[in-house]
Enzyme design. Structure first.
Site, short mmCIF file in Angstrom:
data_model
loop_
_atom_site.label_atom_id
_atom_site.label_comp_id
_atom_site.label_asym_id
_atom_site.label_seq_id
_atom_site.Cartn_x
_atom_site.Cartn_y
_atom_site.Cartn_z
N SER A 80 0.85 -1.19 0.00
CA SER A 80 0.00 0.00 0.00
C SER A 80 0.88 1.24 0.00
O SER A 80 2.00 1.22 0.56
CB SER A 80 -0.90 0.03 1.24
OG SER A 80 -1.53 1.29 1.37
N TYR A 124 -2.06 -0.73 10.23
CA TYR A 124 -2.08 -1.07 8.80
C TYR A 124 -0.82 -0.55 8.11
O TYR A 124 -0.15 -1.28 7.37
CB TYR A 124 -3.32 -0.46 8.16
CG TYR A 124 -3.45 -0.72 6.69
CD1 TYR A 124 -3.82 -1.97 6.20
CD2 TYR A 124 -3.21 0.31 5.77
CE1 TYR A 124 -3.93 -2.21 4.84
CE2 TYR A 124 -3.34 0.08 4.40
CZ TYR A 124 -3.69 -1.18 3.94
OH TYR A 124 -3.81 -1.40 2.59
#
Length: 240
Positions: free
Chosen positions: A135, A149
Site C-alpha cells: 500500500s 495497517y
C-alpha cells in the site's frame, strides 16, 4: 518465460484472490492462459463465482493460519509466479483498538506474507516471480487511525528487499506493488472518504483493480527480470 502476455503452460498462485485487486489479478493471469490457483478466507460465493468464470481453482485457506496456508501452496505444485494479496485493514485510535484484532492484522499482513513467500520460493524454478500487494501507506501516513495497517505495509518493504537478496542467486525476483486509493468494495470510488483522498492526489480519481493487475503482470513478465527488491507505487500521485 514466454511472451509477457502468454502464460500458457505456466502456473500462478494468488493468496487472497476472491475479491477486488486479487480477483483482477486472477482474471488477468487466467486470461493470459495460466493455470491459476487462488485462496480465499470467508468470501466463498465470490470465490466460487470467480473460479467458474475464469477456470481458476479456488482453495479455502485463512492466511492467518500458517499450516493451512502453507499446505495450500505446497498442493499447487511448481509455481512460476506467486502473488500475496491477502490483507486486513483496521482503523481507529490505537489506544482503544482491540489487541486481538491488531494481532490478526499482523498475522495476515506480515506473518502470512513472510511464510507464504518463502514457501513459494521453495516451489519455484530459477527465474520465478514473487509479488506482494502492499500500500502507499507503507510510504506515507496522511491520516490518523491507520497505524497498524501502515506498519504492516512498511514491513512488506523490508521483506521484499531481504528476500530479493536471498533469492537473487536463483534469478527469483521479489517486488511490492503499492496501490493508492483503488475502487474496490473495501474502498469504493463513491465512498464517504473519496473526496478527502482525491484532494491528496495529483490525478484525482480512484485507480482500478485491473490497472493494479496489469502492473503485477508486467513485474511477472520476462522484461522485468532485472527488477527486484523494489516498491512500485500506483497511486495517482497520492504520495507525491
Amino acid at each position: 518465460m514466454q511472451d509477457s502476455k502468454d502464460w500458457r503452460g505456466k502456473t500462478v498462485m494468488v493468496v487472497g484472490g476472491s475479491r477486488g485487486i486479487g480477483s483482477a489479478i486472477v482474471t488477468a493471469f487466467a486470461a493470459a492462459g495460466a493455470t491459476v490457483r487462488f485462496t480465499y478466507a470467508g468470501s466463498r460465493d465470490a470465490a466460487l463465482a470467480l473460479a467458474e468464470t475464469t477456470g481458476a481453482q479456488a482453495v479455502q485457506a485463512d492466511a492467518a493460519e500458517r499450516a493451512a496456508l502453507l499446505d495450500s501452496i505446497r498442493a499447487a505444485g511448481p509455481l512460476d509466479a506467486f502473488v500475496y494479496n491477502a490483507g486486513l485493514l483496521l482503523s481507529g485510535d490505537p489506544l482503544t483498538l482491540d489487541a486481538d484484532a491488531v494481532d490478526r492484522l499482523i498475522d495476515v499482513n506480515v506473518r502470512g506474507a513472510y511464510h507464504a513467500m518463502v514457501e513459494a520460493a521453495r516451489r519455484m524454478p530459477d527465474g520465478g516471480r514473487i509479488i506482494a500487494i502492499g500500500s502507499v501507506h507503507g510510504d506515507r501516513m496522511p491520516f490518523a487511525g491507520i497505524t497498524a495497517y501502515g506498519m504492516s505495509k512498511s514491513a512488506l518493504q523490508g521483506l521484499a528487499r531481504g528476500l530479493a537478496r536471498d533469492f537473487g542467486p536463483r534469478g527469483i525476483t521479489v517486488n511490492v506493488v503499492q496501490p493508492g486509493p483503488t475502487d474496490t468494495d473495501m474502498n469504493p470510488a463513491d465512498g464517504p472518504l473519496a473526496t478527502q483522498m482525491h484532494d491528496e492526489m495529483a490525478i484525482r480519481r480512484h485507480g482500478t483493480a485491473s490497472e493494479v493487475a496489469q502492473l503485477v503482470m508486467y513485474l511477472a513478465s520476462p522484461p522485468a527480470r532485472g527488477i527486484t527488491g523494489a516498491m512500485h507505487t500506483i497511486d495517482g500521485g497520492f504520495g507525491a
